[in-house]
Write a protein that holds these residues in place. Sequence first.
Motif, PDB file in Angstrom:
ATOM      1  N   TYR A 264       0.752  -0.618  -0.487  1.00  0.00           N
ATOM      2  CA  TYR A 264       0.000  -0.057   0.074  1.00  0.00           C
ATOM      3  C   TYR A 264       1.259   1.210   0.071  1.00  0.00           C
ATOM      4  O   TYR A 264       2.176   1.036   0.689  1.00  0.00           O
ATOM      5  N   CYS A 265       0.630   2.088  -0.630  1.00  0.00           N
ATOM      6  CA  CYS A 265       0.979   3.776  -0.575  1.00  0.00           C
ATOM      7  C   CYS A 265      -0.275   4.804   0.917  1.00  0.00           C
ATOM      8  O   CYS A 265      -1.069   4.638  -0.023  1.00  0.00           O
ATOM      9  N   ALA A 266       1.112   5.005   1.171  1.00  0.00           N
ATOM     10  CA  ALA A 266       0.924   6.706   2.520  1.00  0.00           C
ATOM     11  C   ALA A 266       0.678   7.794   2.097  1.00  0.00           C
ATOM     12  O   ALA A 266       1.809   7.273   1.269  1.00  0.00           O
ATOM     13  N   ALA A 267      -0.324   8.600   2.137  1.00  0.00           N
ATOM     14  CA  ALA A 267       0.175   9.831   2.074  1.00  0.00           C
ATOM     15  C   ALA A 267       0.297  10.561   3.555  1.00  0.00           C
ATOM     16  O   ALA A 267      -1.072  10.863   4.134  1.00  0.00           O
ATOM     17  N   SER A 268       0.819  11.832   3.571  1.00  0.00           N
ATOM     18  CA  SER A 268       0.105  12.384   4.400  1.00  0.00           C
ATOM     19  C   SER A 268       0.805  14.440   4.300  1.00  0.00           C
ATOM     20  O   SER A 268       2.267  14.013   3.851  1.00  0.00           O
ATOM     21  N   ARG A 269      -0.098  15.205   5.123  1.00  0.00           N
ATOM     22  CA  ARG A 269       0.962  16.371   4.627  1.00  0.00           C
ATOM     23  C   ARG A 269       1.668  16.767   5.950  1.00  0.00           C
ATOM     24  O   ARG A 269       2.684  17.778   5.438  1.00  0.00           O
ATOM     25  N   VAL A 270       2.126  15.789   6.888  1.00  0.00           N
ATOM     26  CA  VAL A 270       2.729  16.068   8.255  1.00  0.00           C
ATOM     27  C   VAL A 270       4.017  15.157   7.913  1.00  0.00           C
ATOM     28  O   VAL A 270       3.720  13.794   7.887  1.00  0.00           O
ATOM     29  N   LEU A 271       5.140  15.787   8.645  1.00  0.00           N
ATOM     30  CA  LEU A 271       6.416  15.245   8.300  1.00  0.00           C
ATOM     31  C   LEU A 271       6.300  13.792   9.570  1.00  0.00           C
ATOM     32  O   LEU A 271       5.926  14.283  10.813  1.00  0.00           O
ATOM     33  N   ALA A 272       6.748  12.623   9.032  1.00  0.00           N
ATOM     34  CA  ALA A 272       6.018  11.445  10.020  1.00  0.00           C
ATOM     35  C   ALA A 272       7.957  11.753  11.327  1.00  0.00           C
ATOM     36  O   ALA A 272       7.539  10.837  12.526  1.00  0.00           O
ATOM     37  N   GLY A 273       8.356  11.862  10.537  1.00  0.00           N
ATOM     38  CA  GLY A 273      10.013  11.988  11.250  1.00  0.00           C
ATOM     39  C   GLY A 273       9.896  10.073  11.855  1.00  0.00           C
ATOM     40  O   GLY A 273       9.979   9.415  10.767  1.00  0.00           O
TER      41      GLY A 273
ATOM     42  N   ASN B  78       8.143   8.308  12.933  1.00  0.00           N
ATOM     43  CA  ASN B  78       7.038   7.969  12.698  1.00  0.00           C
ATOM     44  C   ASN B  78       6.375   6.884  12.043  1.00  0.00           C
ATOM     45  O   ASN B  78       5.218   7.099  11.431  1.00  0.00           O
ATOM     46  N   TRP B  79       7.294   7.736  11.099  1.00  0.00           N
ATOM     47  CA  TRP B  79       7.240   7.267   9.848  1.00  0.00           C
ATOM     48  C   TRP B  79       6.123   5.233   9.565  1.00  0.00           C
ATOM     49  O   TRP B  79       5.620   5.216   8.118  1.00  0.00           O
ATOM     50  N   THR B  80       6.394   4.362  10.495  1.00  0.00           N
ATOM     51  CA  THR B  80       6.038   3.387  10.732  1.00  0.00           C
ATOM     52  C   THR B  80       5.051   3.084  11.101  1.00  0.00           C
ATOM     53  O   THR B  80       4.364   2.333  10.734  1.00  0.00           O
ATOM     54  N   ARG B  81       4.455   4.127  11.396  1.00  0.00           N
ATOM     55  CA  ARG B  81       3.256   4.171  11.768  1.00  0.00           C
ATOM     56  C   ARG B  81       1.991   4.610  10.976  1.00  0.00           C
ATOM     57  O   ARG B  81       1.962   5.170  10.614  1.00  0.00           O
ATOM     58  N   ARG B  82       0.846   3.318  11.266  1.00  0.00           N
ATOM     59  CA  ARG B  82      -0.030   3.574  10.629  1.00  0.00           C
ATOM     60  C   ARG B  82      -0.695   5.144  10.079  1.00  0.00           C
ATOM     61  O   ARG B  82      -1.167   5.608   9.728  1.00  0.00           O
ATOM     62  N   SER B  83      -0.817   5.447  12.138  1.00  0.00           N
ATOM     63  CA  SER B  83      -2.054   6.477  11.760  1.00  0.00           C
ATOM     64  C   SER B  83      -0.757   7.748  11.794  1.00  0.00           C
ATOM     65  O   SER B  83      -1.777   9.146  11.976  1.00  0.00           O
ATOM     66  N   SER B  84       0.036   7.969  11.214  1.00  0.00           N
ATOM     67  CA  SER B  84       0.524   9.020  10.479  1.00  0.00           C
ATOM     68  C   SER B  84       0.256   9.001   9.275  1.00  0.00           C
ATOM     69  O   SER B  84       1.015  10.595   8.775  1.00  0.00           O
ATOM     70  N   TYR B  85      -0.461   8.511   8.697  1.00  0.00           N
ATOM     71  CA  TYR B  85      -1.066   9.421   6.946  1.00  0.00           C
ATOM     72  C   TYR B  85      -2.329   8.569   6.826  1.00  0.00           C
ATOM     73  O   TYR B  85      -3.225   8.310   7.864  1.00  0.00           O
ATOM     74  N   ALA B  86      -2.441  10.240   6.349  1.00  0.00           N
ATOM     75  CA  ALA B  86      -4.472   9.968   6.405  1.00  0.00           C
ATOM     76  C   ALA B  86      -4.494   9.340   4.996  1.00  0.00           C
ATOM     77  O   ALA B  86      -5.727   9.652   5.373  1.00  0.00           O
ATOM     78  N   TYR B  87      -3.955   9.592   3.895  1.00  0.00           N
ATOM     79  CA  TYR B  87      -4.338   8.491   3.018  1.00  0.00           C
ATOM     80  C   TYR B  87      -3.860   7.780   2.479  1.00  0.00           C
ATOM     81  O   TYR B  87      -2.625   7.334   2.435  1.00  0.00           O
ATOM     82  N   TRP B  88      -4.894   6.507   1.630  1.00  0.00           N
ATOM     83  CA  TRP B  88      -3.793   5.466   1.721  1.00  0.00           C
ATOM     84  C   TRP B  88      -4.448   4.860   0.286  1.00  0.00           C
ATOM     85  O   TRP B  88      -5.942   5.199  -0.054  1.00  0.00           O
ATOM     86  N   GLY B  89      -3.657   4.216  -0.544  1.00  0.00           N
ATOM     87  CA  GLY B  89      -4.172   3.647  -1.765  1.00  0.00           C
ATOM     88  C   GLY B  89      -4.718   2.565  -1.824  1.00  0.00           C
ATOM     89  O   GLY B  89      -4.934   1.524  -0.282  1.00  0.00           O
ATOM     90  N   GLN B  90      -5.278   1.207  -2.504  1.00  0.00           N
ATOM     91  CA  GLN B  90      -6.078   0.056  -2.409  1.00  0.00           C
ATOM     92  C   GLN B  90      -5.546  -0.970  -2.258  1.00  0.00           C
ATOM     93  O   GLN B  90      -5.451  -2.127  -2.070  1.00  0.00           O
ATOM     94  N   GLY B  91      -4.372  -0.661  -2.436  1.00  0.00           N
ATOM     95  CA  GLY B  91      -3.178  -1.681  -2.576  1.00  0.00           C
ATOM     96  C   GLY B  91      -3.096  -3.026  -3.534  1.00  0.00           C
ATOM     97  O   GLY B  91      -4.091  -2.560  -5.068  1.00  0.00           O
ATOM     98  N   THR B  92      -1.525  -2.669  -4.003  1.00  0.00           N
ATOM     99  CA  THR B  92      -0.942  -4.345  -5.042  1.00  0.00           C
ATOM    100  C   THR B  92      -0.454  -5.169  -4.493  1.00  0.00           C
ATOM    101  O   THR B  92       0.165  -4.966  -3.800  1.00  0.00           O
ATOM    102  N   GLN B  93      -0.368  -6.189  -5.183  1.00  0.00           N
ATOM    103  CA  GLN B  93      -0.416  -8.024  -4.569  1.00  0.00           C
ATOM    104  C   GLN B  93       1.067  -7.791  -5.351  1.00  0.00           C
ATOM    105  O   GLN B  93       1.084  -8.176  -6.731  1.00  0.00           O
ATOM    106  N   VAL B  94       2.123  -8.518  -4.188  1.00  0.00           N
ATOM    107  CA  VAL B  94       3.504  -8.847  -4.323  1.00  0.00           C
ATOM    108  C   VAL B  94       3.325 -10.658  -4.394  1.00  0.00           C
ATOM    109  O   VAL B  94       3.355 -10.504  -3.080  1.00  0.00           O
TER     110      VAL B  94
END
Length: 123
Positions: A92-101, A103-119
């Motif tokens: 999944y890709c994720a995006a945020s307007r705020v720098l995660a620093g 906390n970049w590995t935390r899901r809660s650091s991102y407000a926006y998510w894609g639907q995913g692609t299978q590998v």
Amino acid sequence: QVQLVESGGGSVQSGGSLRLSCGYSGRAYHMAWFRQAPGKEREGVSYITSLAGTTYYSDSVKGRFTISRDNAKNTMYLQMNSLKPEDTAMYYCAASRVLAGDNWTRRSSYAYWGQGTQVTVSS
């Protein structure tokens, strides 16, 4: 509303390569790749700031994966080399307007998510 669309997933053999893409709408955000295998927690894989000045990688992919972005094309990439069966997951890709620093590995650091692609990586 930010829209994220992943592509590039597929099935490869161990040792192979894939390049994932994440197209995004609007301005350049701080972005990340996460992955989730069946029965496991979603984990942060890599992170890149809006102008690509800073990148982070999880220990499990460091040296094998490379994150990059082309803001002119509104696209973020994840080049995955030397793939292993344990890399098999939905990415999944994720995006945020705020720098995660840190906390970049935390899901809660991102407000926006894609639907995913299978590998899927076979041995």
